[in-house]
Write a protein that holds these residues in place. Structure first.
Motif, PDB file in Angstrom:
ATOM      1  N   UNK A  93       0.802  -1.219   0.000  1.00 18.93           N
ATOM      2  CA  UNK A  93       0.000   0.000   0.000  1.00 18.93           C
ATOM      3  C   UNK A  93       0.832   1.263   0.000  1.00 18.93           C
ATOM      4  N   UNK A  94       0.140   2.386  -0.214  1.00 15.50           N
ATOM      5  CA  UNK A  94       0.737   3.721  -0.142  1.00 15.50           C
ATOM      6  C   UNK A  94       2.017   3.804  -0.971  1.00 15.50           C
ATOM      7  N   UNK A  95       1.894   3.420  -2.236  1.00 12.09           N
ATOM      8  CA  UNK A  95       3.057   3.458  -3.127  1.00 12.09           C
ATOM      9  C   UNK A  95       3.312   4.913  -3.522  1.00 12.09           C
ATOM     10  N   UNK A  96       4.549   5.377  -3.368  1.00 17.61           N
ATOM     11  CA  UNK A  96       4.923   6.747  -3.661  1.00 17.61           C
ATOM     12  C   UNK A  96       6.179   6.753  -4.521  1.00 17.61           C
ATOM     13  N   UNK A  97       6.228   7.733  -5.434  1.00 14.97           N
ATOM     14  CA  UNK A  97       7.372   7.849  -6.330  1.00 14.97           C
ATOM     15  C   UNK A  97       7.986   9.232  -6.160  1.00 14.97           C
ATOM     16  N   UNK A  98       9.292   9.264  -5.969  1.00 19.13           N
ATOM     17  CA  UNK A  98      10.036  10.533  -5.911  1.00 19.13           C
ATOM     18  C   UNK A  98      11.058  10.519  -7.038  1.00 19.13           C
ATOM     19  N   UNK A  99      10.864  11.448  -8.002  1.00 17.27           N
ATOM     20  CA  UNK A  99      11.762  11.520  -9.152  1.00 17.27           C
ATOM     21  C   UNK A  99      12.992  12.314  -8.747  1.00 17.27           C
ATOM     22  N   UNK A 100      14.164  11.691  -8.833  1.00 19.96           N
ATOM     23  CA  UNK A 100      15.404  12.343  -8.428  1.00 19.96           C
ATOM     24  C   UNK A 100      16.041  13.121  -9.565  1.00 19.96           C
ATOM     25  N   UNK A 121      14.916  -8.074  -2.543  1.00 18.66           N
ATOM     26  CA  UNK A 121      14.744  -9.215  -1.656  1.00 18.66           C
ATOM     27  C   UNK A 121      14.479  -8.751  -0.224  1.00 18.66           C
ATOM     28  N   UNK A 122      13.925  -9.696   0.536  1.00 14.43           N
ATOM     29  CA  UNK A 122      13.703  -9.432   1.951  1.00 14.43           C
ATOM     30  C   UNK A 122      12.497  -8.544   2.190  1.00 14.43           C
ATOM     31  N   UNK A 123      12.599  -7.737   3.231  1.00 10.78           N
ATOM     32  CA  UNK A 123      11.470  -6.901   3.646  1.00 10.78           C
ATOM     33  C   UNK A 123      11.716  -5.427   3.348  1.00 10.78           C
ATOM     34  N   UNK A 124      12.459  -5.124   2.288  1.00 13.87           N
ATOM     35  CA  UNK A 124      12.707  -3.732   1.934  1.00 13.87           C
ATOM     36  C   UNK A 124      11.399  -3.026   1.608  1.00 13.87           C
ATOM     37  N   UNK A 125      11.361  -1.707   1.875  1.00 11.34           N
ATOM     38  CA  UNK A 125      10.150  -0.928   1.592  1.00 11.34           C
ATOM     39  C   UNK A 125      10.451   0.224   0.649  1.00 11.34           C
ATOM     40  N   UNK A 126      11.584   0.195  -0.002  1.00 10.35           N
ATOM     41  CA  UNK A 126      11.878   1.227  -0.993  1.00 10.35           C
ATOM     42  C   UNK A 126      12.924   0.671  -1.947  1.00 10.35           C
ATOM     43  N   UNK A 127      13.004   1.301  -3.114  1.00  8.52           N
ATOM     44  CA  UNK A 127      13.977   0.892  -4.104  1.00  8.52           C
ATOM     45  C   UNK A 127      14.066   1.933  -5.197  1.00  8.52           C
ATOM     46  N   UNK A 137      16.687  10.461 -15.137  1.00  3.81           N
ATOM     47  CA  UNK A 137      16.884   9.015 -15.393  1.00  3.81           C
ATOM     48  C   UNK A 137      16.761   8.167 -14.139  1.00  3.81           C
ATOM     49  N   UNK A 138      16.417   8.739 -13.001  1.00  6.40           N
ATOM     50  CA  UNK A 138      16.388   7.987 -11.751  1.00  6.40           C
ATOM     51  C   UNK A 138      15.183   8.402 -10.921  1.00  6.40           C
ATOM     52  N   UNK A 139      14.485   7.368 -10.375  1.00  3.87           N
ATOM     53  CA  UNK A 139      13.354   7.623  -9.480  1.00  3.87           C
ATOM     54  C   UNK A 139      13.436   6.658  -8.311  1.00  3.87           C
ATOM     55  N   UNK A 140      12.935   7.080  -7.159  1.00  2.92           N
ATOM     56  CA  UNK A 140      12.915   6.238  -5.971  1.00  2.92           C
ATOM     57  C   UNK A 140      11.463   5.943  -5.610  1.00  2.92           C
ATOM     58  N   UNK A 141      11.188   4.650  -5.325  1.00  2.00           N
ATOM     59  CA  UNK A 141       9.830   4.200  -5.029  1.00  2.00           C
ATOM     60  C   UNK A 141       9.780   3.765  -3.570  1.00  2.00           C
ATOM     61  N   UNK A 142       8.736   4.174  -2.864  1.00  2.00           N
ATOM     62  CA  UNK A 142       8.506   3.763  -1.479  1.00  2.00           C
ATOM     63  C   UNK A 142       7.131   3.094  -1.401  1.00  2.00           C
ATOM     64  N   UNK A 143       7.001   2.135  -0.501  1.00  2.00           N
ATOM     65  CA  UNK A 143       5.715   1.464  -0.291  1.00  2.00           C
ATOM     66  C   UNK A 143       5.631   0.969   1.144  1.00  2.00           C
ATOM     67  N   UNK A 144       4.427   0.673   1.545  1.00  2.95           N
ATOM     68  CA  UNK A 144       4.212   0.108   2.879  1.00  2.95           C
ATOM     69  C   UNK A 144       4.152  -1.408   2.761  1.00  2.95           C
ATOM     70  N   UNK A 145       4.817  -2.137   3.695  1.00  2.00           N
ATOM     71  CA  UNK A 145       4.862  -3.610   3.569  1.00  2.00           C
ATOM     72  C   UNK A 145       3.495  -4.220   3.838  1.00  2.00           C
ATOM     73  N   UNK A 146       3.315  -5.459   3.296  1.00  2.00           N
ATOM     74  CA  UNK A 146       2.091  -6.211   3.557  1.00  2.00           C
ATOM     75  C   UNK A 146       2.264  -6.972   4.879  1.00  2.00           C
TER      76      UNK A 146
END
Length: 1190
Positions: free
Chosen positions: A838-845, A895-901, A848-857
């Protein structure tokens, strides 16, 4: 003959029988006995209509029995049918069908065999004629089909008897190639998972082969044309009227679907002992692959076969354990589909205990047992002499108890033949067993005075087969002893055989067996000789021999003096070469003049009529004499292996070391063979220092050990010693449990428990099984357990999804269980995650590069091991222009429980969408709602191309292509250029700004004949993009060009050339005068007076002179004039000419005629020929030299 001797205590109606089963031989044929069937035709007898019908029925009995037949339940009078005869002293019928019809003799036949003691009956023998009917006529329409679609070519063969064998061939009787894509089903149809244009042909022919009649029938050929979409539009009209067209839409890639069987589930019934064949054929593109598995169990590895490119699962000799659910899975790169087949095993009756003939003495008691099984349970019916037993005369000595008939206090007239009929809906069994009441004294059936010979320490079996009624008691005596042989080392078997476990020399002698009953006794004498074993006491030794040398292998044999052993030599387990260099002596093999081909393994084999021994050795051949003189080699094998101090779990091994070949033995390696579990395979057991020649060996239970010793020095390992005698340890309960126990479900509702099975030596005893325990973790519940055979997997069905379980697997065998196993934790099967991040958010840096954040399930919604998150993202197009092309989705995994990439490598000034999904071991969960974002402008890429058009004296035009990636709104182009001089130095740089809508530009006021370098780049508001460069040269001024071209016509240049030519001519004339020895005469006049026939006339078209031909080109005259000289260019004088003319243009030696006249003025060579043919190093012709200046 099977006899049961029983004690029947008096008491209530329920009779308890304490019986002793004795296996004996058949009743001798000279004694009275009811008939016994010895041979009969099979129950279902399909006959060839071209051959006579032979229905077999053979029997024995005393008196000799008579035979009769019934057909379809009524008496078959063979005397009334001239075509039917019965073989003499037999009941076999022969029906001559020559000129007759087999149909007239079809039916159910039964043979009856009688004598005064009883009646035996055969099975019902169903006679049917084999049939191979013709294919029904049908119109087979050609098939037009779209490439990529699936196709079924139906065979539908005629129903023959027995059913035909189906195969597909072409007009040339070549079998059609089959593959994972194209294959034949069990019903004979040909299935195409997807068709290709290469499948186009007009001779798909289905053939049916009827083996009984040895005939082959064929279906009408089927024509198939496979079209691509382009070809369909051109050919559809021509085929539409008389063609069946499959699919009118494009056939793209697609998930698999099943062509056969249909639906999601199906049922299959098969009889026990038969072959189970399950089939799954799928269509799809790409071609699907088929996989099989059995739910809640494993496929029997030794009885399971995959056929027809994995599409057919075949299990032979099926048992009740093969029933259950079978899953076939078809999958390709686009997905998968499965089908469940419920296999039911039924069974026609099969014997557990088949009734056997029973021989009783008067007043004795016995039992006939008829015990069978089947699915469903069969019914048992008893008959006596072919009549239902309830309709037979009453007999107080006989009692029927379901599957048994109990006889007590039988009388002489009680002999009869009893039939046991066991049947269910799938078949029947019919067995005949007689009761024969006899009073006979003993007789010995083994030949008298038989000689038995055995080897020391082996087993001896002395036969004493007998017959008598009552059954005789057998006793054995040795030599003149009066005591009965019983107990160690003697064992008397129920059939009278005397066994000596380990025969020794003191067991030599004469043995007497005595058979005795109430009516008398009989005896027989045999003799036993225990012989010494044959042993090779001097084994051949490893040899390294020089080329052309001689080698002698010794093989001395010790044997029993009464035997003469045969010595045989082999090379590499084959006969010795037939060569006089190989000489086999009494106890040796000599090889003379050794060569490289003689290298190999030589084996000496000593054979006697009772035993043999062998020894092998290696021969190595080298080319030169080895140095130093001392030869170091591997040790010889150890000998004389002995086992002592035998205990349940240990034994002591001693041996005699072999020769060390000048290198001290460092250690001995003891190996063992397990004759019970892995015969022929040797394993490492232990090793001892080279100073010892014995070892104390720790052993495992239930192993048949053999030991051997390998010696080792610096050179290498010796050949293994000969094996020791075998030693078997007693069985025991397992000492350890399976390893690598794991639990992981492969479906959401199961738990697959796997482990690594114990090896044979770890089993410690027969009957190895595993007890599997499981219970849900952290739940107050009892352990559930099941005992399975020696397999490595068990599937627990009906579990909750992804629940932890405690698991343990314990080994057990017939002697007990292993220690308590350790507990491991496993999980039932995973299912796809239920929730999206949930709550997927995008921050354009940047562009050519953007960072995505989300809330884990939540972990509960993952329903499995959370592996991580995946971001699916794709480009919709430019900010101002949506893309109409196929959208390629890209995936980044975290992988794992990351909440951004972060998403790297984005295109600037673009519109993107993305969603995020969680995934586990089963797969991905649902996607989050698509999130849209834009990347800002960036700098553009370089222009696609830069070309120079129409370069002139002082101007040229440049043309370019727009950048392939604008990465924003283009604000214009920047063009820069500068001249380059002859030393590659750059001149001043000129810069021009060009509007964004221009793709060409003309530059004026340039310098003529000058090289320029051009630089071009596009730009956006973010700045300039990459530069593309090009170079070009303006053309030169016409006046300068004209002056350069006319220099060769200037007066001063012409004068210079003429002066040089005149000087050369004067020098040549001076030389000619000096060499002239005769008067001059004009060459032209002489040629006119004496024309040469070989001179070709002058050509009008090219104005060249005729040629004098050289020897190389003259195909008529190959000889020069007598006395003439051949010049270096191989030209010769002509016979008919007075002049010595030489081909001047080639520049040879001959440049003057015989009177010294200069003939160069008549040069006959073309300019081209002169250039090509002049290979001389001398000066060229003066005429040609002059011509070069003109």
């Amino acid at each position: 003959m099977l006899r049961k001797r029983c004690l029947t205590p008096a008491g209530p109606p329920l009779i308890l029988l304490v019986c002793h089963v004795i296996t004996a031989l058949d009743v001798p044929l000279d004694l009275q006995q009811p008939p016994t069937l010895t041979h009969q035709s099979p129950k279902d007898y399909i006959v060839d209509p071209r051959e006579n019908i032979v229905i077999q029925c053979e029997a024995k009995g005393k008196p000799t029995p008579s035979f009769s037949w019934t057909r379809n339940g009524t008496h078959f009078d063979i005397e009334k049918d001239a075509r039917v005869t019965m073989k003499p002293n037999s009941g076999t019928l022969v029906i001559d069908i020559t000129g007759g019809k087999v149909e007239n003799y079809e039916g159910v036949y039964q043979c009856t065999v009688r004598n005064e003691h009883g009646t035996a009956v055969s099975n019902n023998i169903i006679i049917r004629q084999s049939r191979s009917p013709l294919w029904s006529k049908e119109r087979v329409d050609p098939i037009l089909i779209q490439e990529g679609n699936s196709l079924i070519l139906e065979c539908r063969p005629p129903a023959g008897l027995p059913p035909p064998i189906i195969f597909w061939m072409d007009n040339y009787f070549q079998r059609l190639t089959q593959s994972e894509r194209v294959s034949q089903g069990l019903n004979g149809d040909l299935y195409f998972s997807n068709v290709k244009t290469e499948d186009t042909r007009n001779d798909y022919i289905c053939y049916a082969r009827f083996n009984h009649t040895q005939t082959i029938q064929q279906k009408q050929p089927i024509s198939v044309k496979v079209l691509s979409m382009d070809a369909i539009n051109e050919t559809i009209a021509a085929f539409l009227n008389d063609t069946e067209f499959y699919s009118d839409s494009p056939a793209g890639e697609r998930r698999p679907t099943f062509m056969i069987p249909k639906g999601q589930t199906s049922n299959k019934l098969v009889l026990r002992g038969h072959v189970l064949k399950l089939e799954c054929i799928a269509e799809g593109l790409p071609t699907p692959e088929i996989q099989w598995r059995k739910e809640s169990g494993e496929l029997p590895s030794k009885r399971t076969f995959h056929e027809n490119f994995q599409k057919t699962l075949k299990i032979i000799d099926v048992t009740e354990a093969d029933a259950g659910l079978y899953r076939c899975v078809a999958k390709n790169s686009l997905g998968s589909i499965h089908h469940i087949i419920n296999v039911t095993i039924m069974a026609s009756p099969y014997w557990i205990t088949e009734p056997k003939n029973l021989v009783l003495a008067p007043k004795e008691t016995g039992v006939l047992i008829c015990r069978a099984n089947g699915i469903p349970d069969p019914s048992i019916t008893w008959l006596m002499n072919g009549i239902p037993i309830e309709n037979s005369p009453k007999d107080l000595s006989r009692k029927v108890d379901r599957d048994s008939i109990i006889f007590s206090d039988v009388q002489t007239g009680s002999s009869a033949v009893y039939q046991c009929n066991v049947s269910n809906e799938f078949g029947y069994l019919l067995a005949n067993a007689f009761l024969n009441v006899l009073a006979e004294p003993p007789r010995i059936l083994t030949p008298a005075n038989q000689m038995y010979q055995v080897i020391t320490n082996s087993r001896a079996l002395l036969d004493c087969a007998s017959f008598g009624s009552p059954i005789p008691k057998i006793n054995w005596f040795k030599d003149d002893q009066t005591s009965i042989l019983d107990g160690d080392p003697y064992v008397i078997h129920d059939n009278g055989t005397l066994e000596i476990h380990v025969a020794q020399k003191d067991n030599n002698g004469k043995y007497t067996c005595i058979a005795m009953n109430d009516l008398g006794k009989a005896e027989n004498r045999v003799q036993l000789e225990v012989k010494d074993p044959t042993r090779i006491i001097k084994q051949p030794e490893y040899r390294v021999v020089q080329f052309a040398g001689k080698v002698i292998f010794e093989c001395k044999v010790k044997h029993d003096p009464t035997f003469t052993p045969t010595i045989m030599w082999l090379k590499n387990n084959e006969e010795l070469p037939d060569n006089e260099r190989f000489i086999v002596g009494e106890d040796s093999l000599t090889i003379g003049e050794v060569t490289e081909i003689d290298e190999g393994t030589y084996t000496c084999i000593a054979n006697t009529s009772l035993d043999k021994d062998s020894a092998s050795v290696e021969l190595t051949v080298y080319a030169a004499t080895p140095t130093p003189a001392i030869i170091y080699d591997r040790p010889d094998p150890s000998t004389d292996l002995e086992l002592t101090d035998e205990r349940e779990r240990s034994i002591h091994l001693t041996w005699t070391p072999g020769f060390d070949h000048n290198s001290i033995i460092e250690k001995y390696i003891v190996e063992y063979e397990d004759g019970l579990h892995e015969p022929g395979v040797w394993h490492y057991l232990t090793e001892v220092p080279g100073t010892k020649s014995n070892a104390h060996l720790e052993l495992s239970p239930h192993v048949l050990y053999s030991f051997r010793v390998v010696s080792m020095n610096e050179v290498g390992r010796s050949q293994p010693s000969s094996p020791s005698r075998q030693y078997q340890t007693a069985p025991a309960a397992p000492d350890e449990n399976p390893s690598k126990v794991e639990g992981a479900g492969n479906e959401p509702d199961n738990l697959v428990i796997t482990w690594e099975t114990l090896t044979g030596i770890q089993s410690n005893g027969p009957g190895l099984q595993y007890k599997v325990h499981w219970k849900q973790k952290d739940v107050d519940d009892d352990w559930t357990s099941v005992t399975v055979a020696n397999v490595s997997k068990y599937i627990v069905s009906g579990t909750q999804t992804f629940v932890p379980y405690e698991i343990k697997v314990q080994a057990l065998n017939d002697l007990g269980i292993a220690p308590e196993p350790s507990t491991v934790v496993g999980y039932s099967g995973e299912d796809l995650p239920m929730a999206a991040p949930g709550n997927v958010r995008v921050r354009v840096e940047n562009s050519t590069l953007a960072e995505v954040h989300w809330e884990p399930v939540s972990l509960k919604s993952v329903r499995g091991h959370q592996k991580g998150y995946k971001i699916y993202y794709w480009k919709e197009g430019s900010v101002f222009k949506q893309s109409r092309r196929h959208v390629e989705k890209k995936i980044l995994t975290f992988s794992g429980d990351k909440t951004h990439g972060k998403l790297p490598g984005l295109d600037p000034f673009s519109l993107y969408k993305l969603n995020v999904r969680v995934f586990n071991g089963k797969g991905e969960g649902p996607p989050s709602p698509d999130e849209q974002f834009e990347t800002p402008e960036g700098v553009p890429s370089a222009p696609a191309f830069l070309k120079i058009l129409n370069p002139m004296l002082d101007f040229l035009t440049l043309e370019w292509g727009a950048p392939s990636h604008h990465n924003g709104l283009l604000t214009g182009y920047t063009l820069k250029y500068q001249p380059i001089n002859s030393t590659h130095e750059l001149g001043p740089l000129v810069k021009i700004i060009i509007p964004a809508n221009e793709t060409n530009w003309t530059l004026k006021n340039l310098n003529y004949s000058t090289r320029y370098k051009f630089y071009l780049h596009a730009q956006t508001s973010k700045g300039p993009g990459n530069i593309i460069t090009e170079e070009a040269v303006t053309i030169m001024d016409e006046a300068m060009a004209s002056r350069q071209v006319d220099i060769a016509t200037q007066g001063w240049f012409i004068g210079l050339m003429c002066a040089i030519a005149l000087l050369i001519l004067v020098l040549l004339i001076f030389c000619f005068v000096k060499r002239n020895k005769g008067g001059k005469y004009p060459v032209k006049e002489k040629e006119d007076a004496h024309p040469d026939p070989e001179i070709q006339p002058m050509k009008d078209d090219d104005g060249t002179f005729g040629e004098y031909r050289s020897l190389e080109s003259d195909t008529e005259d190959h000889k020069p004039l007598k006395g003439s000289r051949t010049p270096s260019n191989r030209t010769v004088k002509k016979e008919d000419s007075d002049d010595s003319l030489v081909d001047y243009g080639d520049g040879g030696d001959g440049q003057f005629n015989e009177d010294g006249s200069f003939i160069g003025q008549y040069s006959g060579k073309k300019e081209k020929e002169t250039a090509e043919g002049n290979e001389s190093s001398e000066a060229p012709s003066p005429v040609n030299a002059m011509n070069s200046f003109v």
